[in-house]
Each structure stands twice: as structure tokens, then as C-alpha cells.
Design a protein around this motif. Structure first.
Motif, PDB file in Angstrom:
ATOM      1  N   PRO A   1      56.679  46.030 -19.844  1.00  0.00           N
ATOM      2  CA  PRO A   1      57.275  45.096 -20.859  1.00  0.00           C
ATOM      3  C   PRO A   1      56.099  43.904 -21.053  1.00  0.00           C
ATOM      4  CG  PRO A   1      58.336  44.385 -19.014  1.00  0.00           C
ATOM      5  CD  PRO A   1      57.555  45.572 -18.404  1.00  0.00           C
ATOM      6  N   VAL A   2      56.130  43.445 -22.193  1.00  0.00           N
ATOM      7  CA  VAL A   2      55.222  42.190 -22.494  1.00  0.00           C
ATOM      8  C   VAL A   2      55.920  41.301 -21.837  1.00  0.00           C
ATOM      9  CG1 VAL A   2      54.480  40.732 -24.191  1.00  0.00           C
ATOM     10  CG2 VAL A   2      54.424  43.026 -24.596  1.00  0.00           C
ATOM     11  N   THR A   3      54.955  40.183 -20.872  1.00  0.00           N
ATOM     12  CA  THR A   3      55.394  39.275 -19.992  1.00  0.00           C
ATOM     13  C   THR A   3      54.624  38.112 -20.567  1.00  0.00           C
ATOM     14  OG1 THR A   3      54.039  39.909 -18.286  1.00  0.00           O
ATOM     15  CG2 THR A   3      56.414  40.482 -18.218  1.00  0.00           C
ATOM     16  N   VAL A   4      55.201  36.858 -20.366  1.00  0.00           N
ATOM     17  CA  VAL A   4      54.633  35.362 -20.686  1.00  0.00           C
ATOM     18  C   VAL A   4      54.779  34.440 -19.767  1.00  0.00           C
ATOM     19  CG1 VAL A   4      54.490  33.716 -22.530  1.00  0.00           C
ATOM     20  CG2 VAL A   4      55.160  35.923 -23.120  1.00  0.00           C
ATOM     21  N   LEU A   5      53.846  33.780 -19.452  1.00  0.00           N
ATOM     22  CA  LEU A   5      53.845  32.782 -18.340  1.00  0.00           C
ATOM     23  C   LEU A   5      53.197  31.501 -19.019  1.00  0.00           C
ATOM     24  CD1 LEU A   5      52.886  34.490 -14.924  1.00  0.00           C
ATOM     25  CD2 LEU A   5      55.013  33.146 -15.384  1.00  0.00           C
ATOM     26  N   PRO A   6      53.487  30.199 -18.367  1.00  0.00           N
ATOM     27  CA  PRO A   6      54.298  29.842 -17.616  1.00  0.00           C
ATOM     28  C   PRO A   6      55.767  29.451 -17.965  1.00  0.00           C
ATOM     29  CG  PRO A   6      53.279  27.939 -18.348  1.00  0.00           C
ATOM     30  CD  PRO A   6      52.777  29.263 -19.052  1.00  0.00           C
ATOM     31  N   VAL A   7      56.723  29.631 -16.985  1.00  0.00           N
ATOM     32  CA  VAL A   7      58.020  29.361 -17.389  1.00  0.00           C
ATOM     33  C   VAL A   7      58.632  28.372 -16.654  1.00  0.00           C
ATOM     34  CG1 VAL A   7      58.292  31.858 -17.959  1.00  0.00           C
ATOM     35  CG2 VAL A   7      58.904  31.155 -15.647  1.00  0.00           C
ATOM     36  N   ILE A   8      59.829  27.870 -16.996  1.00  0.00           N
ATOM     37  CA  ILE A   8      60.333  26.711 -16.121  1.00  0.00           C
ATOM     38  C   ILE A   8      61.112  27.111 -15.021  1.00  0.00           C
ATOM     39  CG2 ILE A   8      62.390  24.850 -16.505  1.00  0.00           C
ATOM     40  CD1 ILE A   8      61.444  24.612 -19.259  1.00  0.00           C
ATOM     41  N   VAL A   9      62.050  27.759 -15.070  1.00  0.00           N
ATOM     42  CA  VAL A   9      62.873  28.521 -14.171  1.00  0.00           C
ATOM     43  C   VAL A   9      62.339  29.434 -13.383  1.00  0.00           C
ATOM     44  CG1 VAL A   9      65.462  29.377 -13.479  1.00  0.00           C
ATOM     45  CG2 VAL A   9      65.088  27.390 -15.341  1.00  0.00           C
ATOM     46  N   ASP A  10      62.497  29.754 -12.303  1.00  0.00           N
ATOM     47  CA  ASP A  10      61.622  30.927 -11.185  1.00  0.00           C
ATOM     48  C   ASP A  10      60.234  30.993 -11.622  1.00  0.00           C
ATOM     49  OD1 ASP A  10      61.460  32.561  -9.326  1.00  0.00           O
ATOM     50  OD2 ASP A  10      62.981  33.877 -10.335  1.00  0.00           O
ATOM     51  N   PRO A  11      59.356  29.882 -11.531  1.00  0.00           N
ATOM     52  CA  PRO A  11      58.139  30.067 -12.228  1.00  0.00           C
ATOM     53  C   PRO A  11      57.126  31.228 -11.669  1.00  0.00           C
ATOM     54  CG  PRO A  11      58.345  28.229 -10.518  1.00  0.00           C
ATOM     55  CD  PRO A  11      59.656  28.736 -10.773  1.00  0.00           C
ATOM     56  N   ASP A  12      57.616  32.076 -10.623  1.00  0.00           N
ATOM     57  CA  ASP A  12      56.836  33.055 -10.256  1.00  0.00           C
ATOM     58  C   ASP A  12      57.051  34.328 -10.882  1.00  0.00           C
ATOM     59  OD1 ASP A  12      55.405  31.475  -8.358  1.00  0.00           O
ATOM     60  OD2 ASP A  12      56.902  31.919  -6.913  1.00  0.00           O
ATOM     61  N   VAL A  13      58.164  34.163 -11.968  1.00  0.00           N
ATOM     62  CA  VAL A  13      58.639  35.682 -12.371  1.00  0.00           C
ATOM     63  C   VAL A  13      58.595  34.993 -13.978  1.00  0.00           C
ATOM     64  CG1 VAL A  13      60.556  37.179 -12.918  1.00  0.00           C
ATOM     65  CG2 VAL A  13      60.168  35.864 -10.613  1.00  0.00           C
ATOM     66  N   ALA A  14      57.629  36.047 -14.714  1.00  0.00           N
ATOM     67  CA  ALA A  14      57.243  36.065 -16.031  1.00  0.00           C
ATOM     68  C   ALA A  14      58.515  36.028 -16.876  1.00  0.00           C
ATOM     69  CB  ALA A  14      56.114  36.629 -16.253  1.00  0.00           C
ATOM     70  N   ALA A  15      58.395  35.320 -17.990  1.00  0.00           N
ATOM     71  CA  ALA A  15      59.448  35.780 -19.130  1.00  0.00           C
ATOM     72  C   ALA A  15      59.031  37.019 -19.561  1.00  0.00           C
ATOM     73  CB  ALA A  15      59.321  34.684 -20.164  1.00  0.00           C
ATOM     74  N   LYS A  16      60.151  37.991 -19.786  1.00  0.00           N
ATOM     75  CA  LYS A  16      60.150  39.109 -20.471  1.00  0.00           C
ATOM     76  C   LYS A  16      60.177  39.241 -21.924  1.00  0.00           C
ATOM     77  CE  LYS A  16      60.623  41.910 -16.027  1.00  0.00           C
ATOM     78  NZ  LYS A  16      61.787  42.228 -15.379  1.00  0.00           N
ATOM     79  N   VAL A  17      59.700  40.039 -22.805  1.00  0.00           N
ATOM     80  CA  VAL A  17      59.932  40.105 -24.132  1.00  0.00           C
ATOM     81  C   VAL A  17      61.085  41.343 -24.076  1.00  0.00           C
ATOM     82  CG1 VAL A  17      59.380  40.927 -26.662  1.00  0.00           C
ATOM     83  CG2 VAL A  17      57.764  39.436 -25.030  1.00  0.00           C
ATOM     84  N   VAL A  18      62.252  40.909 -24.425  1.00  0.00           N
ATOM     85  CA  VAL A  18      63.463  41.790 -24.535  1.00  0.00           C
ATOM     86  C   VAL A  18      63.840  42.351 -25.740  1.00  0.00           C
ATOM     87  CG1 VAL A  18      64.387  40.687 -22.531  1.00  0.00           C
ATOM     88  CG2 VAL A  18      65.109  39.744 -24.638  1.00  0.00           C
ATOM     89  N   ALA A  19      63.426  41.666 -26.987  1.00  0.00           N
ATOM     90  CA  ALA A  19      63.370  42.218 -28.288  1.00  0.00           C
ATOM     91  C   ALA A  19      62.032  41.825 -29.057  1.00  0.00           C
ATOM     92  CB  ALA A  19      64.738  41.878 -29.038  1.00  0.00           C
ATOM     93  N   ALA A  20      61.367  42.882 -29.551  1.00  0.00           N
ATOM     94  CA  ALA A  20      59.914  42.752 -30.132  1.00  0.00           C
ATOM     95  C   ALA A  20      59.959  42.849 -31.450  1.00  0.00           C
ATOM     96  CB  ALA A  20      58.974  43.467 -29.296  1.00  0.00           C
ATOM     97  N   ASP A  21      59.093  42.269 -31.948  1.00  0.00           N
ATOM     98  CA  ASP A  21      58.767  42.483 -33.562  1.00  0.00           C
ATOM     99  C   ASP A  21      60.167  42.310 -34.584  1.00  0.00           C
ATOM    100  OD1 ASP A  21      56.027  43.130 -32.846  1.00  0.00           O
ATOM    101  OD2 ASP A  21      56.218  45.321 -32.798  1.00  0.00           O
ATOM    102  N   ILE A  22      60.853  41.529 -34.556  1.00  0.00           N
ATOM    103  CA  ILE A  22      61.624  41.076 -35.203  1.00  0.00           C
ATOM    104  C   ILE A  22      60.903  40.283 -36.546  1.00  0.00           C
ATOM    105  CG2 ILE A  22      63.719  39.561 -36.097  1.00  0.00           C
ATOM    106  CD1 ILE A  22      64.150  39.905 -32.771  1.00  0.00           C
ATOM    107  N   GLN A  23      61.047  41.042 -37.798  1.00  0.00           N
ATOM    108  CA  GLN A  23      60.047  40.688 -38.717  1.00  0.00           C
ATOM    109  C   GLN A  23      60.691  39.658 -39.666  1.00  0.00           C
ATOM    110  OE1 GLN A  23      57.025  42.039 -39.207  1.00  0.00           O
ATOM    111  NE2 GLN A  23      57.335  42.856 -37.304  1.00  0.00           N
ATOM    112  N   ALA A  24      59.808  38.592 -39.879  1.00  0.00           N
ATOM    113  CA  ALA A  24      60.194  37.380 -40.727  1.00  0.00           C
ATOM    114  C   ALA A  24      59.154  37.317 -42.006  1.00  0.00           C
ATOM    115  CB  ALA A  24      60.186  35.988 -40.003  1.00  0.00           C
ATOM    116  N   CYS A  25      59.627  36.762 -42.798  1.00  0.00           N
ATOM    117  CA  CYS A  25      58.667  36.644 -44.081  1.00  0.00           C
ATOM    118  C   CYS A  25      57.439  35.953 -43.736  1.00  0.00           C
ATOM    119  CB  CYS A  25      59.367  35.910 -45.346  1.00  0.00           C
ATOM    120  SG  CYS A  25      59.672  34.203 -45.123  1.00  0.00           S
TER     121      CYS A  25
END
Length: 183
Positions: free
Chosen positions: A137-161
Motif C-alpha cells: 500500500p501507499v504509506t505516508v509519514l509523519p503521523v501523530i499517533v504511533d509515529p513509527d507506523v506510517a499512515a496507509k492509504v485505505v481508499a485511493a483515487d476518489i475523483q473530484a472536479c
């Protein structure tokens, strides 16, 4: 009286093709307002500087938003979300939301190719995006809670205008997060 025999086939007129109407995708805040799991980030946009909502509604914008799930906000330490939503903390909230927005559209297909790539956000701070190869999965850092574990993209490419939304399972950290008492 003469009766015509029932024909073995039916002659029909070719029908006119019906026009296909494609409605444009709504702007980013409208999608958040219509998505139950994004109601907290939608409320945060409403409590932030009005320029945040204006920017996210701008049909000419080209944005990528890493939108935290409600559960990501719920995982923040007790009282942090309520404090962030207070009018006197509008600037901090605005900066925190800016940490979740890129000034360009980055689809998941492009993000998957990134390896520990530092990307500048609208908060003038970098996030680190890691695509973890073609299957994610795509992951992103830094995060607030549990900083050693990256945020994961759980739903991608939701298209907006005006861009794309990637839903993440954690709130990204804005460095001057005074509400948490620093680290």
C-alpha cells in the motif's frame, strides 16, 4: 374481410442513440460531506480558516488530499480534536489540514512508484510518501499517533472536479503540534 398474416419478423425503426450525460465530479469538500467516514475532516475544514474551504472548492485547483478517516481523528489523544476545533486554535487546525494537501494531483499509480519520496505540502512541510511497489500500500509519514507506523492509504483515487482524494487511516503530523505537548 382480409387479414394480413402475422409477420415472422418485426420491422422496427432504428432508435436514436440517447445522449450520454456525464456530470462533473463534485469538489473535494462535497465528497467529504457525502462520505460518512470523512465527516470529521469535513467538520475540521469548516472550523479552519475559510480560505481552506475556498481552496478545496476551487474548480480550477489541482489538489491531492490525504483525508483521514473519522477513526484516525478518534485515535488522537483525549481532548486533542476538541481543542483543535476551538476558534482560538483555527491557525493550528489550518496548518494541520494543510499538511494533508498537495498542490498537484498525484494518482495512486504515481504514488506507488515513489520510494521514501519527500513531497511538499500546502503547510510548507514535507511528508514522506512510500509506494511500496506495484501492489502497495501507499504509506505516508509523519503521523501523530504511533509515529513509527506510517499512515496507509485505505481508499485511493476518489475523483473530484479539482483533484483526487486518498483516504488515510491516520492523521498526519504538523511539526508545531503544540497541542500534544511536543515529543
Amino acid at each position: 374481410m382480409f387479414h394480413y398474416p402475422t409477420p415472422l419478423y418485426r420491422v422496427t425503426r432504428p432508435s436514436r442513440p440517447s445522449p450520454i450525460v456525464t456530470l462533473p465530479a463534485p469538489p473535494i469538500p462535497q465528497i467529504a460531506s457525502e462520505t460518512e467516514d470523512l465527516s470529521t475532516v469535513y467538520a475540521a475544514v469548516g472550523a479552519a480558516d475559510p480560505q481552506v474551504a475556498e481552496m478545496l472548492n476551487d474548480p480550477e485547483a489541482t489538489l491531492t488530499v490525504f483525508a483521514p478517516l473519522n477513526s484516525a481523528f478518534a485515535a488522537l489523544p483525549d481532548g486533542v480534536l476538541a481543542t483543535l476545533l476551538m476558534p482560538e486554535n483555527q491557525e493550528t487546525l489550518t496548518n494541520l489540514l494543510g499538511k494533508h494537501v498537495l498542490s498537484t494531483v498525484v494518482p495512486a499509480s504515481a504514488a506507488l512508484t515513489l520510494v521514501d519520496e519527500e513531497v511538499m505540502t500546502l503547510a510548507d512541510q514535507n511528508i514522506v510518501v512510500n509506494g511500496n511497489g506495484p501492489s502497495g500500500p501507499v504509506t505516508v509519514l509523519p503521523v501523530i499517533v504511533d509515529p513509527d507506523v506510517a499512515a496507509k492509504v485505505v481508499a485511493a483515487d476518489i475523483q473530484a472536479c479539482n483533484g483526487v482524494i486518498h483516504v488515510v487511516d491516520k492523521v498526519l503530523e504538523y511539526v508545531e503540534e503544540l497541542l500534544l505537548g511536543g515529543r
